[in-house]
Motif scaffolding. Structure first.
Motif, PDB file in Angstrom:
ATOM      1  N   UNK A 131       0.749  -1.296  -0.201  1.00  0.00           N
ATOM      2  CA  UNK A 131       0.130   0.030   0.005  1.00  0.00           C
ATOM      3  C   UNK A 131       0.771   1.267  -0.044  1.00  0.00           C
ATOM      4  N   UNK A 132       2.314   1.153   0.698  1.00  0.00           N
ATOM      5  CA  UNK A 132       2.743   2.557   0.812  1.00  0.00           C
ATOM      6  C   UNK A 132       4.283   2.020   0.390  1.00  0.00           C
TER       7      UNK A 132
ATOM      8  N   UNK B 275       5.613   9.631  10.949  1.00  0.00           N
ATOM      9  CA  UNK B 275       6.542  10.110  10.056  1.00  0.00           C
ATOM     10  C   UNK B 275       5.945  10.431   8.620  1.00  0.00           C
ATOM     11  N   UNK B 276       5.045   9.710   8.271  1.00  0.00           N
ATOM     12  CA  UNK B 276       4.605  10.005   6.931  1.00  0.00           C
ATOM     13  C   UNK B 276       3.096  10.175   6.654  1.00  0.00           C
TER      14      UNK B 276
ATOM     15  N   UNK C   8       3.388   8.932   0.898  1.00  0.00           N
ATOM     16  CA  UNK C   8       3.507   7.399   0.876  1.00  0.00           C
ATOM     17  C   UNK C   8       4.713   7.101   0.244  1.00  0.00           C
ATOM     18  N   UNK C   9       5.802   7.712   0.508  1.00  0.00           N
ATOM     19  CA  UNK C   9       7.274   7.674  -0.060  1.00  0.00           C
ATOM     20  C   UNK C   9       8.248   7.804   1.153  1.00  0.00           C
ATOM     21  N   UNK C  10       9.065   7.078   1.705  1.00  0.00           N
ATOM     22  CA  UNK C  10       9.794   7.202   2.553  1.00  0.00           C
ATOM     23  C   UNK C  10      10.910   5.994   3.052  1.00  0.00           C
TER      24      UNK C  10
ATOM     25  N   UNK D 228      14.323   7.923  10.725  1.00  0.00           N
ATOM     26  CA  UNK D 228      13.357   8.216   9.446  1.00  0.00           C
ATOM     27  C   UNK D 228      13.561   9.577   8.812  1.00  0.00           C
ATOM     28  N   UNK D 229      13.194   9.658   7.479  1.00  0.00           N
ATOM     29  CA  UNK D 229      13.258  10.992   6.728  1.00  0.00           C
ATOM     30  C   UNK D 229      11.857  11.508   6.513  1.00  0.00           C
TER      31      UNK D 229
END
Length: 343
Positions: free
Chosen positions: A224-225, A261-262, A267-269, A288-289
């Motif tokens: 999903x992500x 964090x997202x 949906x990108x990390x 995390x970014x």
């Protein structure tokens, strides 16, 4: 009596006083002296022992081909015999396990030599070792059975939580149930990874964390992500109890990162798990970014996940350090041996 005879007499007197079963054999492997402990242990007398070859003692219990080969090699090859195990059924003693050690003895100005043969009854020790092995095997069987039952129970609980989450109408309640489902699944993943390791066994921490994060990604991210979890670990192994604590820390921090964090529509990390070792000190970090913890002034006042991480860090004799900003968040659990000794 000359000095050589005096020396032999003294040696025989010493043999007679030792507490262990001891025989003195000549080059033909005939008994020339025996300790009192030998007579007491094997329920025999000097007349049945002195002058007889060792193989003729008792009812032939000493007639072992392996023992014969070793004893007949000791004198001619100037060799020794260490820790030879003889298991026999002695007529007067019953089944016994004997530990034999032999040494060659030289006499000055004498071409003849004798052989000292020490005999230790290790029957009780061997029986205890066999009993401990049987108990250990039984324990392993019970642990495997318990692990299987725990895995089944966790799967059932996770399924019930997921069903309840789908049925409730309250978004808040659904969120709590989904959180509980994730934590049960994380414990199931930990249990699965450590099934092959017993208490106190060593676990290769890099491989363990990698497998754990793969399970977390499969159960909590799926397709999903587009979020990845990567592991960077120094080589080394830790006992399974510590690995469990570290695995729970990583799981909680990964769950927190995935939740906060997202935020949508992101949906990108990437979530990074790092394990660094320096002597007896180590650091376990999850970063995390993502969006960072904006507005958070004190990391000690957090939710359930933060409380769990703090409690786990205390068990690991470590402290929690948080760094956050626009580039993401890094939470590390740091163990410093010098500080741990002070507590």
């Amino acid at each position: 009596m000359d000095s050589m005879e005096d020396g032999k007499t003294l040696a025989h007197a010493m043999v007679d006083t030792v507490r262990d079963a001891l025989l003195v054999l000549d080059k033909n492997l005939k008994v020339v002296a025996a300790s009192r402990s030998f007579y007491s242990k094997f329920l025999t007398t000097p007349s049945d022992t002195i002058g007889h070859r060792i193989y003729d003692l008792g009812n032939g219990e000493w007639q072992s081909e392996a023992l014969r080969h070793l004893l007949e090699r000791v004198i001619p090859e100037h060799d020794v015999m260490d820790d030879f195990v003889l298991e026999q059924n002695f007529a007067r003693l019953g089944p016994r396990v004997m530990l034999l050690n032999a040494r060659k003895v030289f006499y000055k100005n004498d071409t003849n030599s004798t052989l000292l043969l020490a005999i230790e009854d290790i029957t009780e020790r061997r029986n205890n070792e066999r009993l401990l092995k049987a108990l250990s095997d039984r324990k392993d069987t019970l642990m495997a059975e318990m692990s299987h039952r725990v895995a089944n129970s966790l799967q059932i609980i996770a399924s019930i939580l997921l069903l309840k989450a789908r049925k409730v109408t309250s978004d808040e309640t659904r969120g709590h149930l989904e959180d509980a489902h994730r934590r049960v699944m994380s414990v199931a993943a930990l249990q699965q990874q450590l099934t092959a390791s017993g208490s106190g066994e060593k676990v290769e921490i890099g491989e363990y964390l990698t497998r754990l994060c793969e399970s977390l990604a499969a159960s909590m991210i799926g397709d999903r992500r587009s979020i990845t979890i990567r592991v960077f670990a120094d080589p080394g192994a830790v006992v399974s109890e510590r690995a469990v604590g570290m695995g729970l820390v990583v799981t909680e921090l990964a769950i927190n990162a995935l939740k906060h964090a997202f935020p949508p529509p992101a949906d990108l990390g990437e979530i990074k798990v790092e394990y660094k070792v320096s002597g007896e000190d180590w650091t376990l970090a999850v970063s995390d970014n993502g969006c960072g913890m904006s507005g958070v002034t004190d990391h000690r006042t957090g939710g359930l996940g933060t409380s769990i991480v703090k409690a786990l860090a205390q068990q690991l004799e470590a402290e929690v350090v948080v760094a956050t900003g626009v580039g993401g968040t890094r939470v590390s659990v740091e163990h410093h041996q010098s500080e741990a000794r002070l507590h």
